[in-house]
Design a protein around this motif. Structure first.
Motif, PDB file in Angstrom:
ATOM      1  N   ALA A 102     -60.696   5.194 -11.189  1.00  0.00           N
ATOM      2  CA  ALA A 102     -59.528   4.950  -9.863  1.00  0.00           C
ATOM      3  C   ALA A 102     -58.930   5.224 -10.397  1.00  0.00           C
ATOM      4  O   ALA A 102     -58.322   4.012 -11.457  1.00  0.00           O
ATOM      5  CB  ALA A 102     -60.469   3.451  -9.503  1.00  0.00           C
ATOM      6  N   THR A 103     -57.948   6.031  -9.551  1.00  0.00           N
ATOM      7  CA  THR A 103     -56.776   5.538  -9.963  1.00  0.00           C
ATOM      8  C   THR A 103     -55.905   6.796  -9.486  1.00  0.00           C
ATOM      9  O   THR A 103     -56.446   6.932  -8.205  1.00  0.00           O
ATOM     10  CB  THR A 103     -56.639   6.597 -11.556  1.00  0.00           C
ATOM     11  OG1 THR A 103     -55.066   7.344 -11.874  1.00  0.00           O
ATOM     12  CG2 THR A 103     -57.148   8.330 -11.245  1.00  0.00           C
ATOM     13  N   ASN A 104     -54.767   6.553  -8.744  1.00  0.00           N
ATOM     14  CA  ASN A 104     -53.834   7.039  -7.935  1.00  0.00           C
ATOM     15  C   ASN A 104     -52.964   8.383  -9.355  1.00  0.00           C
ATOM     16  O   ASN A 104     -52.006   8.523  -7.559  1.00  0.00           O
ATOM     17  CB  ASN A 104     -53.038   6.092  -7.176  1.00  0.00           C
ATOM     18  CG  ASN A 104     -53.919   4.888  -6.481  1.00  0.00           C
ATOM     19  OD1 ASN A 104     -54.268   5.283  -6.485  1.00  0.00           O
ATOM     20  ND2 ASN A 104     -53.081   3.776  -5.969  1.00  0.00           N
ATOM     21  N   LYS A 105     -53.474   8.600 -10.356  1.00  0.00           N
ATOM     22  CA  LYS A 105     -52.424   9.155 -11.108  1.00  0.00           C
ATOM     23  C   LYS A 105     -51.868  10.985 -10.309  1.00  0.00           C
ATOM     24  O   LYS A 105     -53.568  11.255  -9.788  1.00  0.00           O
ATOM     25  CB  LYS A 105     -52.786   9.384 -12.853  1.00  0.00           C
ATOM     26  CG  LYS A 105     -51.928  10.240 -13.148  1.00  0.00           C
ATOM     27  CD  LYS A 105     -52.625  10.461 -14.415  1.00  0.00           C
ATOM     28  CE  LYS A 105     -52.505  11.833 -15.257  1.00  0.00           C
ATOM     29  NZ  LYS A 105     -52.721  11.810 -16.366  1.00  0.00           N
ATOM     30  N   LEU A 106     -50.990  10.953  -9.936  1.00  0.00           N
ATOM     31  CA  LEU A 106     -50.928  12.540  -9.509  1.00  0.00           C
ATOM     32  C   LEU A 106     -50.376  12.862 -10.154  1.00  0.00           C
ATOM     33  O   LEU A 106     -49.782  13.247 -11.711  1.00  0.00           O
ATOM     34  CB  LEU A 106     -49.602  12.169  -7.986  1.00  0.00           C
ATOM     35  CG  LEU A 106     -49.969  11.436  -6.698  1.00  0.00           C
ATOM     36  CD1 LEU A 106     -48.637  11.161  -6.411  1.00  0.00           C
ATOM     37  CD2 LEU A 106     -50.733  12.766  -5.981  1.00  0.00           C
TER      38      LEU A 106
ATOM     39  N   ARG B  14     -51.158  16.690   3.378  1.00  0.00           N
ATOM     40  CA  ARG B  14     -52.500  16.045   1.814  1.00  0.00           C
ATOM     41  C   ARG B  14     -53.911  16.365   2.433  1.00  0.00           C
ATOM     42  O   ARG B  14     -54.309  17.590   3.646  1.00  0.00           O
ATOM     43  CB  ARG B  14     -53.078  14.617   2.678  1.00  0.00           C
ATOM     44  CG  ARG B  14     -54.196  14.268   1.303  1.00  0.00           C
ATOM     45  CD  ARG B  14     -53.886  13.070   1.670  1.00  0.00           C
ATOM     46  NE  ARG B  14     -55.409  12.307   2.258  1.00  0.00           N
ATOM     47  CZ  ARG B  14     -55.620  11.541   2.652  1.00  0.00           C
ATOM     48  NH1 ARG B  14     -54.914  10.718   1.180  1.00  0.00           N
ATOM     49  NH2 ARG B  14     -56.798   9.940   3.084  1.00  0.00           N
TER      50      ARG B  14
ATOM     51  N   TYR C  35     -58.470  15.670  -4.123  1.00  0.00           N
ATOM     52  CA  TYR C  35     -57.020  15.202  -3.412  1.00  0.00           C
ATOM     53  C   TYR C  35     -55.746  17.180  -3.595  1.00  0.00           C
ATOM     54  O   TYR C  35     -55.908  16.976  -4.657  1.00  0.00           O
ATOM     55  CB  TYR C  35     -56.221  14.246  -2.866  1.00  0.00           C
ATOM     56  CG  TYR C  35     -57.671  13.185  -2.616  1.00  0.00           C
ATOM     57  CD1 TYR C  35     -57.914  12.273  -3.887  1.00  0.00           C
ATOM     58  CD2 TYR C  35     -57.624  13.152  -1.504  1.00  0.00           C
ATOM     59  CE1 TYR C  35     -58.836  11.420  -3.116  1.00  0.00           C
ATOM     60  CE2 TYR C  35     -58.751  12.054  -0.474  1.00  0.00           C
ATOM     61  CZ  TYR C  35     -58.734  10.943  -1.622  1.00  0.00           C
ATOM     62  OH  TYR C  35     -59.552  10.435  -1.278  1.00  0.00           O
TER      63      TYR C  35
ATOM     64  N   PHE D 222     -48.215  16.867 -11.265  1.00  0.00           N
ATOM     65  CA  PHE D 222     -47.709  17.348 -10.399  1.00  0.00           C
ATOM     66  C   PHE D 222     -47.334  18.590 -10.676  1.00  0.00           C
ATOM     67  O   PHE D 222     -47.166  18.686 -12.164  1.00  0.00           O
ATOM     68  CB  PHE D 222     -46.622  16.413 -10.819  1.00  0.00           C
ATOM     69  CG  PHE D 222     -46.292  15.639  -9.521  1.00  0.00           C
ATOM     70  CD1 PHE D 222     -45.700  14.307  -9.347  1.00  0.00           C
ATOM     71  CD2 PHE D 222     -46.055  15.406  -7.769  1.00  0.00           C
ATOM     72  CE1 PHE D 222     -46.196  13.054  -9.209  1.00  0.00           C
ATOM     73  CE2 PHE D 222     -45.383  14.500  -7.171  1.00  0.00           C
ATOM     74  CZ  PHE D 222     -46.150  13.379  -8.026  1.00  0.00           C
TER      75      PHE D 222
ATOM     76  N   ARG E 159     -54.378  14.817  -7.041  1.00  0.00           N
ATOM     77  CA  ARG E 159     -55.369  14.092  -7.554  1.00  0.00           C
ATOM     78  C   ARG E 159     -57.152  13.769  -7.695  1.00  0.00           C
ATOM     79  O   ARG E 159     -57.709  14.526  -6.589  1.00  0.00           O
ATOM     80  CB  ARG E 159     -54.654  12.615  -6.188  1.00  0.00           C
ATOM     81  CG  ARG E 159     -54.335  11.442  -7.279  1.00  0.00           C
ATOM     82  CD  ARG E 159     -54.552  10.154  -5.772  1.00  0.00           C
ATOM     83  NE  ARG E 159     -55.853   9.741  -5.618  1.00  0.00           N
ATOM     84  CZ  ARG E 159     -55.960   9.006  -4.316  1.00  0.00           C
ATOM     85  NH1 ARG E 159     -54.389   8.325  -3.828  1.00  0.00           N
ATOM     86  NH2 ARG E 159     -57.047   8.197  -4.198  1.00  0.00           N
TER      87      ARG E 159
END
Lengths: 115, 117
Positions: free
Chosen positions: B101-105, B50, B33, B107, B95
């Motif tokens: 599984a992770t939501n880590k962004l 997004r 993403y 930047f 991402r």
């Protein structure tokens, strides 16, 4: 619907002290992530939680810790504060489990200043 | 490891004009993403747009659109009819889609956009 709430908004501490920051996610959100934002290092991932369990952790020393409660509220703690810990700490929440395609919603952050 | 690069520390645009913010990224993954977030002086990070990498069509949200070039690993943001309220720091973020599984962004360093009246 209330957004992500972070308290306190500002905090001033001295070196060697410890601090606890709080994050209340959007109602119904169960995933919470924390980020540190500094002018020098930018935005860096600290850790994330789902269902009271830490799912992932960033590259930070053990002085940085966190937890999540059964109501999905999360706290992060920094012990033995150093000048370099001065930063904006951002919390983000999302619905669904960790790794789902749901977007993250951020709070206004806690500005921590170390003297 | 994935990285995100924003090569424009600051940009300026006249009100009602169009501006494009650049973002490049590096990854060996095929699905992921990409996001643009806006951070005004109020500090809250706001999701602007997004893009899912498996979708060829460029995402659009009102005056905001992206130019997603997967082969070039480029993800630019176009803001049309710029408004004073668009003035903010803009962050590009990546991402992972797979690989745990992770939501880590992840930047980029951000682009500070000024809008001139």
């Amino acid at each position: 619907k209330a957004g992500v709430t972070q308290t306190p908004r500002y905090l001033i501490k001295t070196r060697g002290q410890q601090v606890t920051l709080s994050c209340s996610p959007i109602s119904g959100h169960r995933s919470v992530s924390w980020y540190q934002q500094t002018p020098g290092q930018g935005l860096q991932f600290l850790f994330e939680y789902f269902s009271e369990t830490q799912r992932n952790k960033g590259n930070f020393p053990g002085r940085f810790s966190g937890r999540q409660f059964s109501n999905s509220r999360s706290e992060m703690n920094v012990s033995t504060l150093e000048l370099g810990d001065s930063a904006l700490y951002l919390c983000a929440s999302s619905s669904g489990t960790v790794g789902s395609n749901q977007p993250q919603h951020f709070g206004d952050g806690t500005r921590l200043s170390i003297l | 490891a994935q990285t995100v690069t924003q090569s424009q520390p600051e940009m300026s645009v006249q009100e009602a004009e169009t501006v494009t913010l650049s973002c490049t990224y590096d990854t060996s993954e095929s699905d992921y993403y990409l996001f643009w977030y806006k951070q005004p002086p109020s500090r809250q990070m706001i999701l602007v747009i997004r893009q899912e990498a498996y979708k060829q069509q460029n995402a659009t949200e009102n005056r905001f659109s992206v130019n997603f070039q997967k082969a070039a690993k480029s993800f630019s943001l176009k803001i049309s009819d710029s408004q004073l309220g668009d003035a903010a720091m803009y962050f590009c973020a990546y991402r992972r889609f797979y690989g745990g599984a992770t939501n880590k962004l992840i930047f980029g360093t951000g682009t500070l956009l000024a809008v001139q009246p």
